[in-house]
Design a protein around this motif. Structure first.
Motif, PDB file in Angstrom:
ATOM      1  N   VAL A 192       0.838  -1.196   0.000  1.00  0.00           N
ATOM      2  CA  VAL A 192       0.000   0.000   0.000  1.00  0.00           C
ATOM      3  C   VAL A 192       0.876   1.250   0.000  1.00  0.00           C
ATOM      4  CG1 VAL A 192      -1.751   1.294   1.264  1.00  0.00           C
ATOM      5  CG2 VAL A 192      -1.860  -1.207   1.186  1.00  0.00           C
ATOM      6  N   LEU A 193       1.907   1.244   0.837  1.00  0.00           N
ATOM      7  CA  LEU A 193       2.777   2.411   0.944  1.00  0.00           C
ATOM      8  C   LEU A 193       3.648   2.598  -0.284  1.00  0.00           C
ATOM      9  CD1 LEU A 193       3.932   1.990   4.655  1.00  0.00           C
ATOM     10  CD2 LEU A 193       2.236   3.587   3.765  1.00  0.00           C
ATOM     11  N   SER A 194       3.922   1.508  -1.016  1.00  0.00           N
ATOM     12  CA  SER A 194       4.847   1.588  -2.152  1.00  0.00           C
ATOM     13  C   SER A 194       4.310   2.450  -3.277  1.00  0.00           C
ATOM     14  CB  SER A 194       5.136   0.182  -2.685  1.00  0.00           C
ATOM     15  OG  SER A 194       3.995  -0.384  -3.299  1.00  0.00           O
ATOM     16  N   MET A 195       3.014   2.687  -3.305  1.00  0.00           N
ATOM     17  CA  MET A 195       2.438   3.511  -4.356  1.00  0.00           C
ATOM     18  C   MET A 195       2.542   4.998  -4.038  1.00  0.00           C
ATOM     19  SD  MET A 195       1.621   1.426  -6.616  1.00  0.00           S
ATOM     20  CE  MET A 195       0.818   2.596  -7.685  1.00  0.00           C
TER      21      MET A 195
ATOM     22  N   CYS B 296      -2.926  -1.838  -6.130  1.00  0.00           N
ATOM     23  CA  CYS B 296      -1.749  -1.212  -6.727  1.00  0.00           C
ATOM     24  C   CYS B 296      -1.889  -1.124  -8.242  1.00  0.00           C
ATOM     25  CB  CYS B 296      -0.488  -2.006  -6.370  1.00  0.00           C
ATOM     26  SG  CYS B 296      -0.035  -1.945  -4.627  1.00  0.00           S
ATOM     27  N   PHE B 297      -2.375  -2.196  -8.855  1.00  0.00           N
ATOM     28  CA  PHE B 297      -2.559  -2.204 -10.305  1.00  0.00           C
ATOM     29  C   PHE B 297      -3.564  -1.131 -10.738  1.00  0.00           C
ATOM     30  CE2 PHE B 297      -1.212  -6.878 -11.154  1.00  0.00           C
ATOM     31  CZ  PHE B 297       0.110  -6.470 -11.095  1.00  0.00           C
ATOM     32  N   GLU B 298      -4.608  -0.979  -9.929  1.00  0.00           N
ATOM     33  CA  GLU B 298      -5.609   0.034 -10.265  1.00  0.00           C
ATOM     34  C   GLU B 298      -4.976   1.427 -10.239  1.00  0.00           C
ATOM     35  OE1 GLU B 298     -10.127   1.380  -8.932  1.00  0.00           O
ATOM     36  OE2 GLU B 298      -8.975  -0.005  -7.689  1.00  0.00           O
ATOM     37  N   ARG B 299      -4.102   1.650  -9.250  1.00  0.00           N
ATOM     38  CA  ARG B 299      -3.420   2.939  -9.166  1.00  0.00           C
ATOM     39  C   ARG B 299      -2.496   3.136 -10.359  1.00  0.00           C
ATOM     40  NH1 ARG B 299      -2.840   4.828  -3.865  1.00  0.00           N
ATOM     41  NH2 ARG B 299      -1.596   6.536  -4.751  1.00  0.00           N
ATOM     42  N   ILE B 300      -1.799   2.091 -10.759  1.00  0.00           N
ATOM     43  CA  ILE B 300      -0.888   2.198 -11.907  1.00  0.00           C
ATOM     44  C   ILE B 300      -1.679   2.524 -13.166  1.00  0.00           C
ATOM     45  CG2 ILE B 300       0.636   0.884 -13.436  1.00  0.00           C
ATOM     46  CD1 ILE B 300       1.655  -0.610 -10.995  1.00  0.00           C
ATOM     47  N   GLU B 301      -2.762   1.795 -13.392  1.00  0.00           N
ATOM     48  CA  GLU B 301      -3.556   2.011 -14.606  1.00  0.00           C
ATOM     49  C   GLU B 301      -4.162   3.409 -14.648  1.00  0.00           C
ATOM     50  OE1 GLU B 301      -6.318  -1.198 -14.713  1.00  0.00           O
ATOM     51  OE2 GLU B 301      -4.869  -2.620 -15.537  1.00  0.00           O
TER      52      GLU B 301
ATOM     53  N   LEU C 136       7.807   5.132  -9.530  1.00  0.00           N
ATOM     54  CA  LEU C 136       7.116   4.581  -8.364  1.00  0.00           C
ATOM     55  C   LEU C 136       8.054   3.671  -7.595  1.00  0.00           C
ATOM     56  CD1 LEU C 136       3.635   3.804  -9.908  1.00  0.00           C
ATOM     57  CD2 LEU C 136       4.260   5.717  -8.437  1.00  0.00           C
ATOM     58  N   SER C 137       8.094   3.859  -6.292  1.00  0.00           N
ATOM     59  CA  SER C 137       9.138   3.238  -5.479  1.00  0.00           C
ATOM     60  C   SER C 137       9.128   1.723  -5.496  1.00  0.00           C
ATOM     61  CB  SER C 137       9.009   3.727  -4.030  1.00  0.00           C
ATOM     62  OG  SER C 137       9.081   5.125  -3.975  1.00  0.00           O
ATOM     63  N   GLY C 138       7.953   1.122  -5.416  1.00  0.00           N
ATOM     64  CA  GLY C 138       7.913  -0.313  -5.218  1.00  0.00           C
ATOM     65  C   GLY C 138       7.742  -1.148  -6.453  1.00  0.00           C
ATOM     66  N   CYS C 139       7.485  -0.508  -7.602  1.00  0.00           N
ATOM     67  CA  CYS C 139       7.098  -1.269  -8.789  1.00  0.00           C
ATOM     68  C   CYS C 139       8.156  -2.273  -9.221  1.00  0.00           C
ATOM     69  CB  CYS C 139       6.796  -0.317  -9.943  1.00  0.00           C
ATOM     70  SG  CYS C 139       5.256   0.599  -9.718  1.00  0.00           S
ATOM     71  N   SER C 140       9.422  -1.956  -9.009  1.00  0.00           N
ATOM     72  CA  SER C 140      10.490  -2.828  -9.496  1.00  0.00           C
ATOM     73  C   SER C 140      10.478  -4.188  -8.809  1.00  0.00           C
ATOM     74  CB  SER C 140      11.855  -2.153  -9.288  1.00  0.00           C
ATOM     75  OG  SER C 140      12.074  -1.901  -7.914  1.00  0.00           O
TER      76      SER C 140
ATOM     77  N   HIS D  65       2.926  -3.147 -18.271  1.00  0.00           N
ATOM     78  CA  HIS D  65       3.780  -2.009 -17.927  1.00  0.00           C
ATOM     79  C   HIS D  65       4.928  -2.454 -17.025  1.00  0.00           C
ATOM     80  CE1 HIS D  65       5.265   1.748 -16.337  1.00  0.00           C
ATOM     81  NE2 HIS D  65       4.969   1.316 -15.125  1.00  0.00           N
ATOM     82  N   LEU D  66       4.601  -3.256 -16.016  1.00  0.00           N
ATOM     83  CA  LEU D  66       5.635  -3.740 -15.101  1.00  0.00           C
ATOM     84  C   LEU D  66       6.689  -4.554 -15.850  1.00  0.00           C
ATOM     85  CD1 LEU D  66       3.587  -4.905 -11.983  1.00  0.00           C
ATOM     86  CD2 LEU D  66       4.934  -2.823 -12.237  1.00  0.00           C
TER      87      LEU D  66
END
Length: 819
Positions: free
Chosen positions: A280-283, A353-358, A373-377, A413-414
Motif C-alpha cells: 500500500v505504501l509503495s504507491m 496497486c494495479f488500479e493505481r498504476i492504470e 514509483l518506489s515499489g514497482c520494481s 507495464h511492469l
C-alpha cells in the motif's frame, strides 16, 4: 539447557606455564597452594575448607562444572566431603585438576564452546565489556574471533558436522549471546551486536551450502530469541531472518525432516503481513518502511520457495500414503489454509496497486512516468511467488490469472519497465493471454545476449560490396559464436565510413541478399512478397545447409542489435522453430491454392466424397526444378483412395509431406545457427514466447508507413531553429515524398530504413539536423552513427527539393560512405 548443565570437552592434565597471582589474603591460617591443569593458578584457602568449596572456587575461575572436576593429590582423587587438613594438603602444594573423560569425537568443539560461554559470562560480570579470566587463557582472542574459530573448525564429514553444531546448541551459546546483546551496558550490547552479526554473516557466506542444514537450528534459535526480546523491527533480528531465508531456500524437506517446515512457516506469514502494508505504501512518492521493500520481497521469495517445496513434498508423500517419520500425525492442512488466506490478502493489495498504476497510464498505454514509483520494481518477483502459492489451491490459481488478465495493462507495464535479464519469467510466458506485444517482445529480447561495447573484443569485418554475401558468409559462418556475441565492427573496402551506422547498413544489405529468391535459399509467399520460407529445392547449392546455419546466426545477431530489415519469416517457419505443429490455416500464405483446396475437401458432403468424385489417393504430385515428382503420403498411398473417413488424415499428411518434411533440414540448420548466438537459452522457449504475428513486427518494424509528425517530434536542431524557413521547406519536401523516398531519406540519415513498431520513439535517441557553412550547391551529408543530417542554408524550397532528391535515390542511400 542452562549453561551450567553444559558438559565441556575433556581437559588434559598437561601443564601450561602460565601463572595467575591473586592478591594475598592477610593473617590467619590461610595458606596458598597451586592447582595445575590446562594452566596453573594459585588458590587461597583455610585448612578447614572442604574439597567441595575448592571445587567451587575452581569453577568460578575456569567455569568447569563441578560434576566434571576431579582433584588429584599424590596420585589419589580427593573426596568432596574431606577438608584440606584431612587430605594433608600442605602450603605451596600442587593439586592436579583433571576433567572427567567424555566419550566424544570432538573435544576441541566442546572446549571452544566452553571458552565462548565463559568469555560471555566474564564480560557480563565485568559490566564494562572487559572479559576477566579468558584474557589469560586466550590473551590474543576476542569474542568475535572465538566464534569465527568455531565456524572455521567445522568438520567436513557430515556426521561430525551435525555433532559440531549440536554442541553449540546444547551449550545455549545463542541465548548467552542474545543476553549480551540486550545488556543495559552499551559496551556489552555493542560486543554482542558485533559478535552475532559477524557470526551470522560469516556462516551464511563461508559455510558450504551442504552445511547450512546443520546450521539452521542455530540461526532459528537466534531468530526466536531476538523476536521474543527485541521484536521483529530490530535490525539484528531482520539480519538473522534474512540469513535464515538464504539458507532454507536451498534446504530440501524430505520425509525424515518434514517437521522443520513448521519452524519456517511462521516467518513467511510474518513477512506476508509486512508486505501487505508495504504494498500500500509503495504507491506513495514518500514511500518509507522499516525494512526496504526489496529486502522484504527477497526474503519472502526465499521462504515461499522453501515452503512450496515442503508442501509439494508433503503432498507427494501423502499421495504415496507416507507420513513424515519424525511426527507421523503431522498435518499441514492448517498451514495450507493459511497460505490461501495470505494469498488472497496479498493479491487484493496487488489489485489496488494495479488500479493505481492504470489510473496513471494515459489511455492504458505504457508511460515512462510510472517508472519512478518506489515499489514497482519488486512487484514481478512477488507476483511470481504468489503464482507459485496459488498452484496449491485450484480456485486461487484461477483467481490469480483472472486478476492478471483484468489488470493486463498494469502487468505489461511492469514487464516492460522492470523485467530484468537475470530473472525467470516463464510463469508469465506460460499465460500469454495476459501479455501484449510490447511485453512479449521485451521478455524475448531479454533472452538474447547483450551487445558489448568493448572495442578490443569486437569481431572485425572488411567486406567488398561486390562480394557481399560470400564474404559475409566467410566472416560469420566460420567465426566462434562467442566472438560474434562480443560485438561486430564493420567496414566496406575502399570506404572510410565505420561505426554503428555502417553496421546497420550491412545488416540490411546482407539480409536482402540472403532472402533474395535468386540465391535459392528462401522463397517468398505468393500473396506477400515480404514473407519468406526456406526453399525446399535449396539443395541446388551444395553449401545450402551451411548457408541456412549462417542465416540463423545473422537473424539472431540483428535481433541482438535491434535492427528491422523489412522482411518477415513465414508462419510455418516460425512454428517449426518453436517446435509447434503446422495446421491447415498455417499454410494460407505460403500456398493459398492448396489451402483453399484442402478447405473444400474437408467441407464437402461426406456422400459426395465417398462416391470418389475427387479422384484422390494418398499421393500427390509436384514440380521441382522443372521435373514432376510424386510422393506417397502413406505406405502404398497411390492405391489408398480419399474418403469421408480419412480425408482429415489426408489433409494432415499432405501438409506434413508438402510443407514440413521438405524443409526440416533447412530449419534444423537455421535453428543451430540461431542457438549458437543465443548461447544458454533454449531456442524453442524463445520462439514460443512470441506469437507468429509478433515476428512480423519485430523483423519488419512499423508497417503503417513513416509518420512525418512523429519524425518531427523526435528531431532536434543545431544551428537551425524550428521556425527557420529552411526547416519549414525541409518538412514540406518530406511530406510530399513517396513512402519509398521517405525510407531512402531515413536510410541516408540513419542507415535505418525500417523503423521499430514503436516508431521513432523506439530508436532510443533523437534525430538531429545540423547547419553547415558549405555553399548551397553542396548536397546534404550525414553522420549515421549519431543520427545527424547536415545541409547548408539553401535559398529556396525548390533547391531543397532538388538536393534531397539526389540523396533519396536508392543507390545513394545505401552507399553514402559517411560515418
Amino acid at each position: 539447557m542452562r549453561k551450567d548443565d553444559f558438559t565441556p570437552a575433556h581437559r588434559s592434565s598437561s601443564a601450561v606455564s602460565l601463572l595467575r597471582s591473586p592478591s594475598s589474603p592477610g593473617g590467619g591460617r590461610t595458606f596458598q597452594f597451586f592447582v595445575r591443569g590446562d594452566y596453573t593458578f594459585v588458590l587461597d584457602a583455610d585448612p578447614g575448607d572442604t574439597i567441595e568449596s575448592v571445587h567451587l572456587k575452581i569453577y568460578r575461575i575456569t567455569r568447569i562444572p563441578l560434576t566434571e572436576q576431579r582433584l588429584i593429590y599424590r596420585g589419589k582423587q580427593l573426596q568432596l566431603e574431606q577438608t584440606l587438613s584431612e587430605c594433608e594438603i600442605e602450603k605451596n602444594a600442587t593439586l592436579f585438576l583433571v576433567g572427567r573423560l567424555r566419550s566424544t569425537r570432538q573435544p576441541s568443539s566442546y572446549q571452544l564452546v566452553h571458552d565462548i560461554v565463559s568469555m560471555i559470562d566474564d564480560i557480563l560480570i565485568g559490566g564494562d565489556g572487559t572479559p576477566q579470566h579468558l584474557y589469560w587463557h586466550h590473551p590474543s582472542k576476542t569474542l568475535k574471533s572465538l566464534l569465527l574459530d568455531y565456524l572455521r573448525m567445522t568438520p567436513k564429514e557430515t556426521d561430525k558436522t551435525s555433532e559440531h553444531f549440536e554442541i553449540f546448541n546444547e551449550a545455549s551459546v545463542a541465548a548467552n549471546l542474545v543476553k549480551l546483546y540486550i545488556s543495559s551496558h552499551e559496551t556489552d550490547k555493542k560486543i554482542g551486536d558485533e559478535a552475532i552479526e559477524q557470526f551470522i554473516c560469516f556462516s551464511k557466506n563461508t559455510l558450504s551450502k551442504g552445511t547450512h542444514k546443520y546450521f539452521i537450528p542455530i540461526i532459528l534459535d537466534f531468530c526466536w530469541l531476538l523476536k521474543r526480546v527485541v521484536g521483529i523491527e530490530d535490525k539484528l533480528y531482520c539480519l538473522c531472518r534474512s540469513s535464515l531465508a538464504s539458507m532454507v531456500v536451498n534446504f530440501k524437506f524430505t520425509e525424515d525432516n518434514m517437521i522443520r517446515f513448521l519452524d519456517i512457516f511462521p516467518f513467511l506469514v510474518e513477512l506476508a503481513l509486512d508486505l501487505s502494508k508495504a504494498l500500500v505504501l509503495s504507491m506513495e512518492s514518500s514511500f518509507c518502511f522499516k525494512v526496504s521493500l526489496p529486502e522484504l520481497v527477497t526474503d519472502f521469495s526465499k521462504f515461499a520457495t522453501a515452503t512450496m517445496d515442503a508442501v509439494s513434498q508433503f503432498k507427494s508423500l501423502e499421495a504415496l500414503q507416507v507420513r513424515p517419520i519424525v511426527q507421523p500425525d503431522v498435518d499441514f492442512s492448517i498451514e495450507i489454509g493459511t497460505l490461501g488466506g495470505m494469498f488472497e490478502v496479498l493479491l487484493s493489495k496487488f489489485d489496488d496497486c494495479f488500479e493505481r498504476i492504470e489510473s496513471r497510464l494515459p489511455f492504458g498505454r505504457i508511460s515512462d512516468a510510472d517508472n519512478a514509483l518506489s515499489g514497482c520494481s519488486q512487484y514481478l518477483t512477488l507476483l511470481k511467488d504468489l503464482n507459485a502459492i496459488s498452484k496449491h489451491h485450484s480456485e486461487s490459481e484461477e483467481l490469480f490469472w483472472k486478476t492478471m488478465k483484468r489488470r493486463k495493462d498494469a502487468l505489461c507495464h511492469l514487464v516492460v519497465a522492470h523485467a530484468k535479464r537475470s530473472e525467470d519469467h516463464n510463469w508469465i510466458l506460460e499465460h500469454k493471454e495476459v501479455t501484449n506485444f510490447e511485453s512479449r517482445k521485451h521478455l524475448a529480447m531479454l533472452m538474447l545476449p547483450e551487445v558489448k561495447d568493448e572495442f578490443e573484443e569486437l569481431h572485425e569485418m572488411l567486406i567488398d560490396r561486390g562480394n557481399l554475401l560470400s564474404e559475409s558468409f566467410e566472416y560469420i559462418a566460420h567465426a566462434e559464436a562467442k566472438t560474434l556475441r562480443s560485438g561486430l565492427f564493420m567496414e566496406f573496402k575502399n570506404e572510410e565510413a565505420t561505426g554503428p551506422g555502417v553496421l546497420r547498413e550491412w545488416f540490411l544489405l546482407v539480409c536482402r541478399a540472403i532472402f533474395d529468391p535468386r540465391n535459392a535459399l528462401y522463397v517468398s509467399c505468393p500473396n506477400d512478397p515480404r514473407r519468406f520460407s526456406p526453399n525446399p529445392a535449396s539443395n541446388v547449392d551444395p553449401l545450402h545447409l551451411e548457408y541456412f546455419k549462417f542465416s540463423g546466426r545473422i537473424v539472431a545477431l540483428l535481433l541482438m542489435h535491434k535492427i528491422q530489415i523489412g522482411m518477415v519469416l513465414d508462419r510455418i517457419f516460425v512454428l517449426l522453430l518453436a517446435g509447434g505443429r503446422v495446421e491447415l490455416d498455417d499454410i494460407r500464405d505460403v500456398d493459398p491454392r492448396v489451402h483453399t483446396s484442402c478447405r473444400q475437401i474437408l467441407s464437402m458432403d461426406p456422400e459426395a466424397v465417398d462416391q470418389d468424385i475427387l479422384g484422390l489417393t494418398f499421393e500427390y504430385e509436384f514440380e521441382e526444378l522443372g521435373c514432376r515428382k510424386a510422393v506417397e503420403l502413406c505406405p502404398d498411398g497411390k492405391n489408398v483412395p480419399v474418403d469421408s473417413r480419412n480425408r482429415g488424415q489426408y489433409v494432415d499428411s499432405l501438409i506434413q509431406h508438402r510443407f514440413v518434411l521438405p524443409i526440416v533440414k533447412q530449419v534444423d540448420e537455421f535453428r543451430q545457427g540461431f542457438t549458437e548466438i543465443m548461447s544458454c537459452v533454449e531456442l524453442k522457449k524463445f520462439f514460443r514466447c512470441l506469437d507468429p504475428e509478433d515476428w512480423d513486427s519485430i523483423l519488419y518494424g512499423g508497417g503503417d508507413g513513416i509518420c512525418v509528425d512523429d519524425w518531427k517530434a523526435h528531431t532536434k536542431y543545431n544551428g537551425f531553429i524550428e521556425t527557420d524557413e529552411q526547416i519549414s521547406w525541409f518538412w514540406q519536401v518530406v511530406e510530399g515524398m513517396t513512402e519509398e523516398e521517405k525510407r531512402s531519406l531515413l536510410s541516408f540519415w540513419t542507415s535505418i530504413k525500417f523503423l521499430p513498431v514503436e516508431g521513432f520513439r523506439g530508436l532510443g535517441s533523437h534525430l538531429y539536423i545540423y547547419k553547415t557553412s558549405e555553399p548551397e550547391d553542396h548536397l546534404p551529408t550525414s553522420h549515421t552513427c549519431f543520427y545527424r543530417l547536415c545541409f547548408p542554408v539553401y535559398s529556396s524550397g525548390s533547391v531543397m527539393r532538388v538536393r534531397l532528391g539526389f540523396v533519396t535515390q536508392d543507390h545513394v542511400a545505401f552507399s553514402f560512405g559517411t560515418w
